[in-house]
Write an enzyme that holds these catalytic residues in place. Structure first.
Site, short mmCIF file in Angstrom:
data_model
loop_
_atom_site.label_atom_id
_atom_site.label_comp_id
_atom_site.label_asym_id
_atom_site.label_seq_id
_atom_site.Cartn_x
_atom_site.Cartn_y
_atom_site.Cartn_z
N ARG A 160 38.78 44.36 37.53
CA ARG A 160 40.38 44.63 37.09
C ARG A 160 40.60 43.01 37.57
NH1 ARG A 160 45.19 44.79 40.19
NH2 ARG A 160 46.23 45.74 39.69
N LYS B 144 42.41 38.33 45.13
CA LYS B 144 42.82 38.63 46.30
C LYS B 144 42.36 37.49 47.83
CE LYS B 144 42.84 43.29 45.66
NZ LYS B 144 42.41 44.09 44.74
#
Ligand code: HH2
Length: 382
Positions: free
Chosen positions: A363, A316
């Site tokens: 995840r 991210k």
């Protein structure tokens, strides 16, 4: 109805705070420290608690708050025995105890969710698995590398992403879900749309992962409840097209917890079994760097919700913000700087924080290497 998601808990919003490592005070008594909204207790009970020996009521100030922060919550600190005693005449207080018990209960060994984006524009793997054969091959590889399930997505939800027509989203995911499920892979469908989720469930998916927390499509939660699948409800401020424009929070952890509690409550009201609910603070979804860091640092507070936490930190942009664009180290060539697929070290460190904070599903894109990082983090957690 699970107690931590009941209507009284929505008002009180209890979040247990990690305290002493063993949660024991000097006298060997188990201590609870819980932040909550005093209006959920009422003025009379609050006054009584303030004058109870052995119990402390203080304004709650989140760690790292600026000097202009004005507290609206209180922290209640007391031996667990005392809270138990007081809960008999005041059942609201059992919600504080329950938050404490959720915090100190050992989390399950984390499950790994491998990411498989069948999209042209996902932020880190867009366009790589658009052909179904390539997508299925990659999904199977993720499982070989240690994924316990594969999360198939047909629409990017990266900041600024434009929504895809529902037919196109279904067309992308159905052949991939079908083939993976036939191979025995537990498949999760990453979608905000019930039509897409239904198509995936009909073709073997066992979990719905909804980044809108069930708000985008009112049919989503009833579908999950009726089908008996697992359901992930995630927090996002705004929707992907605008969510990173100017995210604002007074206390991100309190606000995210309150959102997740409400959405979890809605799911249980609709008939979802509590054991099938997972909650996710939504790292990067309508959050600036400081918001993401606060959520990761204070993850244990979210365990008070009583449902397993799923975290998506992999590759991210908060990692790139910390290690990439601003980092001018000579060894880092211009094109290596801040490419999502280069954020491996940062992802591993963030995953370690998630495991330490009690996350139960992680995840990730780079399953093989991150499975190793997770193993180490689990061993250190003890
Ligand atoms: N993050 C992304 C997508 N789905 N689901 C959950 N529950 N939690 C997350 O943090 C999460 C998610 C974004 O990552 P990715 O799928 O790689 O990118 P894109 O949305 O661009 O397809």
């Amino acid at each position: 109805m699970s107690e931590s998601l009941c209507p009284e808990a929505l008002r009180l919003g209890p979040r247990a705070l990690p305290g002493l490592p063993s949660h024991l005070d000097r006298g060997g008594q188990e201590q609870a420290r819980v932040a909550c909204d005093p209006s959920g207790l009422g003025p009379r009970l609050l006054e009584q608690l303030r004058s109870t020996p052995g119990l402390r009521v203080q304004p709650f100030v989140p760690p790292g708050a600026t000097t202009d922060f004005s507290p609206t919550e209180v922290t209640i600190e007391a031996p667990v025995d005392l809270l138990e005693e007081l809960s008999e005449p005041h059942p609201e207080l059992s919600l504080l105890l329950q938050a404490h018990r959720a915090l100190v209960s050992p989390p399950a060994l984390p499950r790994i969710m491998g990411v498989l984006n069948v999209t042209p524009d996902s932020f880190s793997d867009g366009g790589r698995y658009l052909e179904p054969e390539k997508a299925v091959e990659h999904g199977l590889k993720l499982v070989q590398e240690g994924a316990h399930m594969v999360d198939v997505g047909g629409e990017s939800t990266r900041p600024g992403a434009v929504a895809v027509p529902v037919e196109e989203e279904s067309r992308r995911i159905v052949p991939v879900v079908t083939a993976l499920a036939r191979e025995g892979v537990p498949v999760s469908i990453d979608t905000r749309r019930s039509k897409v989720a239904r198509a995936a469930l009909e073709n073997g998916a066992v979990m719905i992962n909804d980044v809108s927390g069930g708000l985008f499509d009112p049919e989503m939660i009833p579908l999950a409840a009726a089908s008996g699948c697992e359901l992930v409800l995630m927090h996002a401020q705004g929707d992907p097209s605008t969510m990173q424009v100017a995210p604002q929070y007074s206390d991100p952890v309190r606000e995210v917890a309150s959102f997740l509690r409400q959405r979890g409550h809605a799911a249980l009201e609709a008939g979802l079994e509590p054991g099938r609910l997972l909650l996710d603070p939504g790292i990067g979804f309508g959050k600036r760097l400081e918001h993401n860091l606060a959520l990761l640092r204070r993850l244990p507070e979210l365990r008070s919700l009583g449902s397993p936490l799923l975290l998506g930190v992999s590759r991210k942009s908060f990692i790139g913000h910390l290690t990439g664009a601003e980092q001018q180290d000579a060894w880092r060539s211009a094109e290596r700087r801040d490419r999502p697929e280069e954020r491996l070290g940062g992802t591993a460190a963030a995953l370690a924080a998630c495991v330490a904070g009690g996350a139960e599903v992680l995840r990730v894109h780079d399953v093989g290497i991150m499975a190793e990082a997770i193993q180490i983090a689990v061993a250190l957690r003890g």
